[in-house]
Design a protein around this motif. Structure first.
Motif, PDB file in Angstrom:
ATOM      1  N   UNK A   9     -10.851   3.702 -13.827  1.00  0.00           N
ATOM      2  CA  UNK A   9      -9.644   3.155 -12.961  1.00  0.00           C
ATOM      3  C   UNK A   9      -9.408   4.568 -11.982  1.00  0.00           C
ATOM      4  N   UNK A  10      -9.436   5.819 -12.388  1.00  0.00           N
ATOM      5  CA  UNK A  10      -8.999   7.059 -11.704  1.00  0.00           C
ATOM      6  C   UNK A  10      -9.839   7.116 -10.614  1.00  0.00           C
ATOM      7  N   UNK A  11     -11.391   7.112 -10.860  1.00  0.00           N
ATOM      8  CA  UNK A  11     -12.164   7.578  -9.969  1.00  0.00           C
ATOM      9  C   UNK A  11     -12.281   6.209  -8.864  1.00  0.00           C
ATOM     10  N   UNK A  12     -12.365   5.210  -9.468  1.00  0.00           N
ATOM     11  CA  UNK A  12     -12.776   4.012  -8.511  1.00  0.00           C
ATOM     12  C   UNK A  12     -11.484   3.542  -7.887  1.00  0.00           C
ATOM     13  N   UNK A  13     -10.231   3.792  -8.060  1.00  0.00           N
ATOM     14  CA  UNK A  13      -9.310   3.748  -7.333  1.00  0.00           C
ATOM     15  C   UNK A  13      -9.084   4.741  -6.408  1.00  0.00           C
ATOM     16  N   UNK A  14      -9.269   6.029  -6.525  1.00  0.00           N
ATOM     17  CA  UNK A  14      -9.635   6.904  -5.706  1.00  0.00           C
ATOM     18  C   UNK A  14     -10.575   6.856  -4.443  1.00  0.00           C
ATOM     19  N   UNK A  15     -11.818   6.191  -5.110  1.00  0.00           N
ATOM     20  CA  UNK A  15     -12.881   5.818  -3.994  1.00  0.00           C
ATOM     21  C   UNK A  15     -12.240   4.475  -3.086  1.00  0.00           C
ATOM     22  N   UNK A  17      -9.248   3.991  -2.414  1.00  0.00           N
ATOM     23  CA  UNK A  17      -8.153   4.212  -1.446  1.00  0.00           C
ATOM     24  C   UNK A  17      -8.813   4.768  -0.214  1.00  0.00           C
ATOM     25  N   UNK A  18      -9.843   5.772  -0.234  1.00  0.00           N
ATOM     26  CA  UNK A  18     -10.643   6.796   0.698  1.00  0.00           C
ATOM     27  C   UNK A  18     -11.351   5.724   1.519  1.00  0.00           C
ATOM     28  N   UNK A  19     -11.879   4.941   0.897  1.00  0.00           N
ATOM     29  CA  UNK A  19     -12.737   3.740   1.843  1.00  0.00           C
ATOM     30  C   UNK A  19     -11.764   2.961   2.557  1.00  0.00           C
ATOM     31  N   UNK A  22     -10.081   5.252   5.413  1.00  0.00           N
ATOM     32  CA  UNK A  22     -11.143   5.796   6.653  1.00  0.00           C
ATOM     33  C   UNK A  22     -11.631   4.150   7.415  1.00  0.00           C
ATOM     34  N   UNK A  23     -11.916   3.227   6.744  1.00  0.00           N
ATOM     35  CA  UNK A  23     -12.118   1.914   7.346  1.00  0.00           C
ATOM     36  C   UNK A  23     -11.021   1.555   8.448  1.00  0.00           C
ATOM     37  N   UNK A  24      -9.896   1.379   7.726  1.00  0.00           N
ATOM     38  CA  UNK A  24      -8.735   1.204   8.809  1.00  0.00           C
ATOM     39  C   UNK A  24      -8.468   1.917   9.868  1.00  0.00           C
ATOM     40  N   UNK A  25      -8.796   3.372   9.704  1.00  0.00           N
ATOM     41  CA  UNK A  25      -8.785   4.297  10.756  1.00  0.00           C
ATOM     42  C   UNK A  25      -9.847   4.040  12.028  1.00  0.00           C
ATOM     43  N   UNK A  26     -11.031   3.919  11.384  1.00  0.00           N
ATOM     44  CA  UNK A  26     -12.127   3.519  12.221  1.00  0.00           C
ATOM     45  C   UNK A  26     -11.839   2.067  12.994  1.00  0.00           C
ATOM     46  N   UNK A  40     -14.420  -1.269   4.493  1.00  0.00           N
ATOM     47  CA  UNK A  40     -13.243  -1.881   4.160  1.00  0.00           C
ATOM     48  C   UNK A  40     -13.704  -2.731   3.051  1.00  0.00           C
ATOM     49  N   UNK A  41     -14.887  -3.680   3.069  1.00  0.00           N
ATOM     50  CA  UNK A  41     -15.384  -4.408   2.009  1.00  0.00           C
ATOM     51  C   UNK A  41     -15.561  -3.615   0.625  1.00  0.00           C
ATOM     52  N   UNK A  42     -16.149  -2.332   0.700  1.00  0.00           N
ATOM     53  CA  UNK A  42     -16.304  -1.487  -0.307  1.00  0.00           C
ATOM     54  C   UNK A  42     -15.066  -0.843  -1.043  1.00  0.00           C
ATOM     55  N   UNK A  43     -13.997  -0.862   0.027  1.00  0.00           N
ATOM     56  CA  UNK A  43     -12.883  -0.292  -0.627  1.00  0.00           C
ATOM     57  C   UNK A  43     -12.082  -1.520  -1.434  1.00  0.00           C
TER      58      UNK A  43
END
Length: 233
Positions: A9-15, A17-19, A22-26, A40-43
């Protein structure tokens, strides 16, 4: 299994959040990059994985606590008379779960926590059943924090190395802002960079500087001197 249950949950949650970030900024860019929706779909997919991992980890810890209940009762015979009520039994089960989550190298904490729950009737210190359960839940929360700190400590090593010296931090911020400048100039031209893009670049640099200061306070990092930095190089 315990390591997987905590790290997933820690690593998947961090990934996730990053996706999503970045997706919404793009998506704010004009024109919108083609891979923004993919991010966004990956996130959201990894967000769902995070939720499922948390549920599975909670169920696994619950079964582990129930399995350790018998052995815990044998180790702590003095507390057997106090397990008559549901609240007392729930407190001991929570204490077993906290001891399991904290890890074998912290097994001594269970005796300390059990002594806190037992109180000191000889000196008039008797805890109510509700307070004992509240203390047991506090021990469980502390155990979770200790285990997460142990498992995520290696992940902080590169960040601590970067944050410990001011020159490294300045180089990181400069490279990040410089990459943004190059991207804006390449996509929109020098005129757009001078008239509009500079504000985004400056805001990014300020935000990174504030973020770095916040991380240093969280990690308790004291800046190394310039002399030690030169010797290190």
């Amino acid at each position: 299994m315990a390591v997987v249950a905590v790290l997933t949950p820690v690593l998947s949650g961090a990934f996730a959040a990053i996706c999503l970030l970045v997706g919404y900024v793009l998506k704010l860019l004009d024109p919108e990059p083609a891979f923004a929706q993919t991010l966004l779909t990956t996130g959201w997919v990894f967000g769902a994985v995070t939720g499922a991992a948390i549920i599975l980890a909670a169920v696994g810890l619950l079964f582990a606590s129930l399995g350790a209940r018998k052995s815990a009762a044998e180790r702590e015979p003095a507390t057997a008379p106090s397990t008559d009520t549901p609240d007392a039994r729930a407190g001991l089960r929570t204490l077993d779960l906290a001891s399991f989550v904290a890890g074998e190298h912290r097994s001594h904490l269970r005796e300390e926590w059990a002594s806190v729950l037992a109180g000191d009737p000889g000196n008039g210190i008797v805890l109510s059943r509700r307070r004992r359960l509240r203390y047991a839940l506090g021990f469980l929360w502390a155990a979770l924090r200790m285990r997460l700190r142990d498992l995520t400590a290696p992940l902080w090593t590169p960040g601590d190395w970067l944050l410990s010296v001011e020159t490294r931090t300045h180089a990181f911020i400069t490279l990040t802002v410089g990459a943004q400048v190059v991207y804006v100039e390449y996509e929109d031209g020098f005129h757009a960079l001078v008239t509009e893009g500079w504000g985004w670049c400056a805001g990014c640099g300020i935000a990174l500087r504030l973020f770095v200061g916040r991380l240093r306070r969280i990690r308790g990092i004291e800046l190394a001197s310039a002399h030690s930095d030169s010797n290190d190089v």
